[in-house]
Design a protein around this motif. Structure first.
Motif, PDB file in Angstrom:
ATOM      1  N   ILE A  29       0.835  -1.208   0.000  1.00  0.00           N
ATOM      2  CA  ILE A  29       0.000   0.000   0.000  1.00  0.00           C
ATOM      3  C   ILE A  29       0.867   1.255   0.000  1.00  0.00           C
ATOM      4  O   ILE A  29       0.537   2.252  -0.655  1.00  0.00           O
ATOM      5  N   GLY A  30       1.992   1.212   0.714  1.00  0.00           N
ATOM      6  CA  GLY A  30       2.889   2.365   0.737  1.00  0.00           C
ATOM      7  C   GLY A  30       3.402   2.714  -0.645  1.00  0.00           C
ATOM      8  O   GLY A  30       3.374   3.890  -1.057  1.00  0.00           O
ATOM      9  N   TRP A  31       3.879   1.716  -1.377  1.00  0.00           N
ATOM     10  CA  TRP A  31       4.371   1.975  -2.729  1.00  0.00           C
ATOM     11  C   TRP A  31       3.266   2.544  -3.612  1.00  0.00           C
ATOM     12  O   TRP A  31       3.456   3.549  -4.307  1.00  0.00           O
ATOM     13  N   ALA A  32       2.098   1.921  -3.569  1.00  0.00           N
ATOM     14  CA  ALA A  32       0.992   2.390  -4.403  1.00  0.00           C
ATOM     15  C   ALA A  32       0.615   3.824  -4.061  1.00  0.00           C
ATOM     16  O   ALA A  32       0.268   4.626  -4.948  1.00  0.00           O
ATOM     17  N   ILE A  66      -3.100   9.296   4.454  1.00  0.00           N
ATOM     18  CA  ILE A  66      -2.394   8.025   4.653  1.00  0.00           C
ATOM     19  C   ILE A  66      -0.888   8.241   4.642  1.00  0.00           C
ATOM     20  O   ILE A  66      -0.149   7.570   5.385  1.00  0.00           O
ATOM     21  N   LEU A  67      -0.391   9.187   3.854  1.00  0.00           N
ATOM     22  CA  LEU A  67       1.049   9.462   3.880  1.00  0.00           C
ATOM     23  C   LEU A  67       1.484  10.025   5.236  1.00  0.00           C
ATOM     24  O   LEU A  67       2.549   9.667   5.755  1.00  0.00           O
ATOM     25  N   HIS A 116       3.834   6.551  11.794  1.00  0.00           N
ATOM     26  CA  HIS A 116       3.778   5.244  12.437  1.00  0.00           C
ATOM     27  C   HIS A 116       4.703   4.190  11.815  1.00  0.00           C
ATOM     28  O   HIS A 116       4.959   3.164  12.439  1.00  0.00           O
ATOM     29  N   LEU A 117       5.178   4.427  10.607  1.00  0.00           N
ATOM     30  CA  LEU A 117       6.060   3.444   9.976  1.00  0.00           C
ATOM     31  C   LEU A 117       7.195   4.159   9.231  1.00  0.00           C
ATOM     32  O   LEU A 117       7.346   4.012   8.014  1.00  0.00           O
ATOM     33  N   PRO A 118       8.013   4.931   9.931  1.00  0.00           N
ATOM     34  CA  PRO A 118       9.105   5.656   9.271  1.00  0.00           C
ATOM     35  C   PRO A 118      10.143   4.734   8.645  1.00  0.00           C
ATOM     36  O   PRO A 118      10.865   5.155   7.732  1.00  0.00           O
ATOM     37  N   SER A 119      10.241   3.495   9.123  1.00  0.00           N
ATOM     38  CA  SER A 119      11.191   2.565   8.509  1.00  0.00           C
ATOM     39  C   SER A 119      10.819   2.259   7.062  1.00  0.00           C
ATOM     40  O   SER A 119      11.691   1.916   6.250  1.00  0.00           O
ATOM     41  N   ASN A 171       8.400  -6.246   6.754  1.00  0.00           N
ATOM     42  CA  ASN A 171       7.384  -7.241   6.386  1.00  0.00           C
ATOM     43  C   ASN A 171       6.260  -7.155   7.424  1.00  0.00           C
ATOM     44  O   ASN A 171       6.291  -7.825   8.447  1.00  0.00           O
ATOM     45  N   ILE A 172       5.261  -6.303   7.151  1.00  0.00           N
ATOM     46  CA  ILE A 172       4.236  -6.036   8.153  1.00  0.00           C
ATOM     47  C   ILE A 172       2.938  -5.619   7.463  1.00  0.00           C
ATOM     48  O   ILE A 172       2.955  -5.048   6.382  1.00  0.00           O
ATOM     49  N   SER A 173       1.822  -5.923   8.103  1.00  0.00           N
ATOM     50  CA  SER A 173       0.523  -5.580   7.537  1.00  0.00           C
ATOM     51  C   SER A 173       0.171  -4.128   7.829  1.00  0.00           C
ATOM     52  O   SER A 173       0.678  -3.517   8.780  1.00  0.00           O
ATOM     53  N   ILE A 174      -0.728  -3.579   7.042  1.00  0.00           N
ATOM     54  CA  ILE A 174      -1.189  -2.212   7.256  1.00  0.00           C
ATOM     55  C   ILE A 174      -1.920  -2.091   8.587  1.00  0.00           C
ATOM     56  O   ILE A 174      -1.863  -1.056   9.252  1.00  0.00           O
TER      57      ILE A 174
END
Length: 362
Positions: free
Chosen positions: A94-97, A207-208, A214-217, A247-250
């Motif tokens: 989802i991040g890439w999209a 979402i960005l 929450h997911l800066p990595s 490797n983690i879910s949204i």
């Protein structure tokens, strides 16, 4: 159709719980499960194309399925298909999209959906989707669609909601992964929980912001190739950094941490076709205690079974006698017979078959 509305279809899973029908080479989303002439991926596209312009679809899939997607969705161009070099769960997908869509339209409202759902009440679904898109266009919220449960189901995640309501949307209190039966009964009877459909809506900026917080990595990696999105350098650039993505879910990465998550309670005949059991539960209402798919079947002293044969093998007859509550599935040289209650082991069976027979049957 509103040109700011986009749809991301996640279509990279292998569907191992549907083995042997679903294989690494052709997972369930590329199969015509119901013999309607349309695969699950095509049905997903058809469903959302009522409100999303065809040029605003993005399919995220594994690199090995590129040709399958183009074959099944000829309406899309190669630039609308993002090819993951490996599976890294839904957050990187989802991040890439999201970065891809932002580069094309910084005002985009985005729907995110898996490719393996069934919707029985299309009109009610359309209302929910349009309502969600309009809401996130004017509210900085992360929206999930929560299905009103019809039974204490252990195969779905649950969403607990509060009494804070805003324009049909209710604030989320907690997310809970698949519970045991006792807990599922508590959830169902309380009236405070919904099934987590895995469908989401949000504005690209909202979402960005959540990803960065929450997911800066993940965002630190995706930011490295900021200038490549929506260009001919995107695939190569993202593929280079993708193996480093978490490797983690949204759900775990963002939704369980954010304080601006809302749920829209819906009831449009939803089913997540993730397992043989889900397919059995769906079809049992039509055919009694035994279910036959893509085949003719005779049952003697047998109840609670689901039988399926590969439609490509031609018309077949299966005779079942003296067994109850089993999955009997045949496809491409594999015959599976196991208890429905043990279907969580199908992934184990597939792995063992792959190792012992050198990937002949994966």
């Amino acid at each position: 159709m509103h040109t700011d509305n986009y749809c991301v279809i996640m279509s990279g899973g292998v569907g191992s719980r549907f083995w042997p029908y679903s294989r690494e080479s052709r997972p369930k989303q590329f199969l015509d499960i119901f013999a309607t002439g349309r695969t699950l991926l095509q049905m997903t596209y058809d469903r959302f194309s009522k409100v999303i312009p065809k040029e605003n679809f993005v399919v995220v899939t594994n690199a090995i399925y590129r040709d399958l997607v183009l074959e099944q969705l000829p309406e899309l161009t190669p630039g609308q298909i993002l090819l993951e070099p490996m599976r890294r769960n839904t957050a990187p997908c989802i991040g890439w999209a999201t970065y891809h869509i932002q580069a094309k339209n910084p005002n985009a409202n985005i729907l995110v959906t898996p490719a393996d759902h069934l919707i029985l009440q299309e009109d009610a679904f359309d209302v929910a989707i349009e309502r969600s898109l309009e809401y996130v266009r004017t509210h900085p919220k992360l929206v999930t669609l929560g299905v009103r449960p019809s039974r204490p189901e252990t195969g779905y995640g649950y969403i607990q909601f509060t009494d804070t309501e805003e324009e049909h949307f209710v604030k989320v209190k907690t997310f809970t992964e698949k519970p045991n039966l006792e807990m599922a009964k508590v959830f169902y009877e309380s009236g405070e929980f919904l099934w987590n459909s895995g469908m989401f809506a949000w504005n690209v900026r909202t979402i960005l912001d959540a990803f960065h917080q929450h997911l800066p990595s993940l965002t630190s990696l995706l930011d490295e190739v900021q200038g490549a999105y929506a260009t001919d350098k995107e695939q190569e650039s993202v593929s280079a950094i993708f193996p480093q993505c978490p490797n983690i879910s949204i759900d775990y990465a963002v939704l369980e941490k954010a304080d601006n998550v809302m749920v829209l309670p819906v009831d449009f005949g939803w089913a997540d076709l993730g397992t043989w059991g889900s397919l059995y539960d769906l079809k049992r209402n039509d055919t009694g205690e035994n279910v036959a798919l893509h085949t003719e079947a005779l049952f003697y002293e047998a109840t609670g079974n689901i039988v399926s044969c590969d439609a490509e093998a031609g018309k077949q007859l299966v005779v079942v006698q003296g067994i109850d509550d089993c999955i009997v599935a045949q496809s491409k040289g594999v015959l599976l017979i196991c208890k429905r209650s043990e279907e969580q082991r199908i992934k184990e069976f597939m792995g063992d078959a792959s190792i012992r027979f050198e990937k002949q049957f994966d």
